[in-house]
Design a protein around this motif. Structure first.
Motif, mmCIF file in Angstrom:
data_model
loop_
_atom_site.group_PDB
_atom_site.id
_atom_site.type_symbol
_atom_site.label_atom_id
_atom_site.label_comp_id
_atom_site.label_asym_id
_atom_site.label_seq_id
_atom_site.Cartn_x
_atom_site.Cartn_y
_atom_site.Cartn_z
ATOM 1 N N GLN A 40 0.834 -1.210 0.000
ATOM 2 C CA GLN A 40 0.000 0.000 0.000
ATOM 3 C C GLN A 40 0.870 1.261 0.000
ATOM 4 N N LEU A 41 1.928 1.234 0.797
ATOM 5 C CA LEU A 41 2.825 2.400 0.874
ATOM 6 C C LEU A 41 3.486 2.663 -0.485
ATOM 7 N N VAL A 42 3.985 1.606 -1.103
ATOM 8 C CA VAL A 42 4.675 1.775 -2.394
ATOM 9 C C VAL A 42 3.677 2.198 -3.475
ATOM 10 N N THR A 43 2.482 1.599 -3.451
ATOM 11 C CA THR A 43 1.469 1.947 -4.458
ATOM 12 C C THR A 43 1.074 3.417 -4.351
ATOM 13 N N GLU A 44 0.836 3.873 -3.137
ATOM 14 C CA GLU A 44 0.463 5.284 -2.926
ATOM 15 C C GLU A 44 1.594 6.212 -3.360
ATOM 16 N N LEU A 45 2.827 5.802 -3.028
ATOM 17 C CA LEU A 45 3.978 6.629 -3.383
ATOM 18 C C LEU A 45 4.053 6.790 -4.903
ATOM 19 N N ILE A 46 3.899 5.683 -5.609
ATOM 20 C CA ILE A 46 3.967 5.743 -7.079
ATOM 21 C C ILE A 46 2.817 6.592 -7.608
ATOM 22 N N SER A 47 1.653 6.381 -7.032
ATOM 23 C CA SER A 47 0.485 7.123 -7.487
ATOM 24 C C SER A 47 0.681 8.634 -7.328
ATOM 25 N N ARG A 48 1.328 9.031 -6.238
ATOM 26 C CA ARG A 48 1.408 10.468 -5.939
ATOM 27 C C ARG A 48 2.713 11.125 -6.357
ATOM 28 N N MET A 49 3.688 10.348 -6.807
ATOM 29 C CA MET A 49 4.970 10.987 -7.172
ATOM 30 C C MET A 49 4.839 11.744 -8.489
ATOM 31 N N ASP A 50 5.607 12.827 -8.561
ATOM 32 C CA ASP A 50 5.633 13.603 -9.798
ATOM 33 C C ASP A 50 6.669 12.961 -10.719
ATOM 34 N N ILE A 51 6.172 12.371 -11.779
ATOM 35 C CA ILE A 51 7.037 11.574 -12.635
ATOM 36 C C ILE A 51 8.032 12.444 -13.411
ATOM 37 N N ASN A 52 7.692 13.732 -13.570
ATOM 38 C CA ASN A 52 8.569 14.593 -14.387
ATOM 39 C C ASN A 52 9.640 15.316 -13.581
ATOM 40 N N ASN A 53 9.523 15.219 -12.246
ATOM 41 C CA ASN A 53 10.521 15.892 -11.420
ATOM 42 C C ASN A 53 11.635 14.900 -11.121
ATOM 43 N N ASN A 54 12.775 15.102 -11.721
ATOM 44 C CA ASN A 54 13.834 14.096 -11.602
ATOM 45 C C ASN A 54 15.156 14.744 -11.224
ATOM 46 N N SER A 55 15.142 15.556 -10.156
ATOM 47 C CA SER A 55 16.365 16.279 -9.822
ATOM 48 C C SER A 55 17.403 15.370 -9.166
ATOM 49 N N THR A 56 18.501 15.125 -9.837
ATOM 50 C CA THR A 56 19.621 14.383 -9.243
ATOM 51 C C THR A 56 20.900 15.089 -9.656
ATOM 52 N N ASN A 57 21.972 14.764 -8.952
ATOM 53 C CA ASN A 57 23.264 15.391 -9.237
ATOM 54 C C ASN A 57 23.888 14.947 -10.548
ATOM 55 N N ASN A 58 23.612 13.700 -10.915
ATOM 56 C CA ASN A 58 24.465 13.066 -11.926
ATOM 57 C C ASN A 58 23.813 12.905 -13.295
ATOM 58 N N THR A 59 22.731 13.659 -13.527
ATOM 59 C CA THR A 59 22.051 13.519 -14.803
ATOM 60 C C THR A 59 23.019 13.818 -15.944
ATOM 61 N N VAL A 60 22.973 12.957 -16.965
ATOM 62 C CA VAL A 60 23.856 13.224 -18.114
ATOM 63 C C VAL A 60 23.023 13.546 -19.333
#
Ligand SMILES: O=P(O)(O)O[C@@H]1C[C@H](O)[C@@H](CO)O1
Length: 294
Positions: free
Chosen positions: A274-294
């Protein structure tokens, strides 16, 4: 060993094969820990593949790791789920244990969710609790057993990737908020995971050492996958299901075994799912801020 270009070809071949077999184009990948394979059950419109049928994929050898890659839809997001991961102690090279992560990157995945079973060292973490991973100690990595060792594959990421924010803070906060709304906040807290090589569980002296170092939970996986995912710019969320207390005292007669680890997975399967399902449901798929993006 492959040269880097050859390795890139291997990842690409596997990704191309998977693309030819399924219409799903995943945005989120999930790696299921020991006894947590049921995370895939929530996916709708499933296409699933035995690892033995996927070109280039290693095989699962551990009980509680089915060895199946499942694609499907979850609350409007397309996911791919590994029912079974690869561990160093199975004899896989670290390049092989992390092979699927780069395949996911080539498939277009943006976010990786890693789960594992782990033993607790922190007094406040009990079996059945869920630890949101805030950071890790990659013991094999510290002595040079690192999936990024060898020539760097610049197509995936930089030679010297940062690891200072490899467990995404926004996703950690969101997961905690979801746990509160689910009424299970008392079971959930953040902590530091340490990877050891296994397959034996810790001796008491090792357990004391890990405790003194500030490790909250210990397991035998996850860190290499997270290092490779962070290197290639994936956003990562990780959780440990605490399946046992690590024995830290010579007076303690408890001892840990893999059957017990799997049993706690079964008992907590619904809450974790349930926790993982809700997290996936509510995460913003386009926000991908990481240090190492190439
Ligand atoms: O795949 P994970 O890290 O969840 O598996 C843990 C560590 C060992 O593989 C096994 C020990 O019971 O569970």
């Amino acid at each position: 060993d492959f040269r880097p270009d050859d390795v890139h070809d291997e990842y690409q071949k596997t990704a191309d094969w998977l693309r030819s077999q399924t219409k799903h184009r995943p945005q989120v990948a999930i790696i299921c820990g020991s006894g947590l394979g049921m995370l895939a059950d929530a996916l709708k419109c499933q296409d699933s593949f035995a690892y033995s049928d996927i070109p280039g994929f290693p095989q699962s050898t551990v009980q509680g790791h089915a060895g199946r890659l499942v694609f499907g839809e979850l609350k409007g997001k397309t996911c791919v789920c590994m029912q079974g991961r690869f561990h160093m102690y199975e004899g896989h090279s670290l390049c092989k244990t992390t092979f699927p992560v780069r395949v996911f990157k080539l498939l277009g995945v943006k976010t990786l969710i890693v789960t594992n079973a782990a033993g607790s060292l922190a007094d406040g973490l009990q079996p059945g609790d869920i630890m949101i991973i805030k950071d890790h100690v990659n013991f094999p990595g510290l002595v040079g057993l690192n999936p990024l060792s060898g020539p760097n594959d610049d197509k995936f990421g930089p030679r010297f990737p940062a690891m200072s924010d490899c467990y995404n803070k926004d996703l950690r906060c969101l997961a905690m908020e979801i746990a509160k709304q689910m009424g299970v906040a008392s079971l959930v807290q953040e902590g530091v995971y340490a990877m050891v090589g296994g397959p034996n569980f810790e001796s008491i002296a090792e357990a004391k050492l890990l405790h003194q170092l500030g490790v909250d939970a210990v397991g035998m996986s996850t860190a290499p996958e997270v290092v490779v995912a962070t290197h290639c710019g994936l956003r990562v969320f990780g959780l440990s299901l605490i399946t046992n207390k690590v024995v830290k005292s010579y007076e303690d007669s408890d001892s840990v075994n893999h059957e017990g680890v799997l049993e706690v997975g079964r008992l907590r399967s619904q809450t974790v799912q349930q926790l993982v399902t809700e997290l996936i449901s509510r995460m913003d798929i386009n926000n991908n801020s990481t240090n190492n993006t190439v």
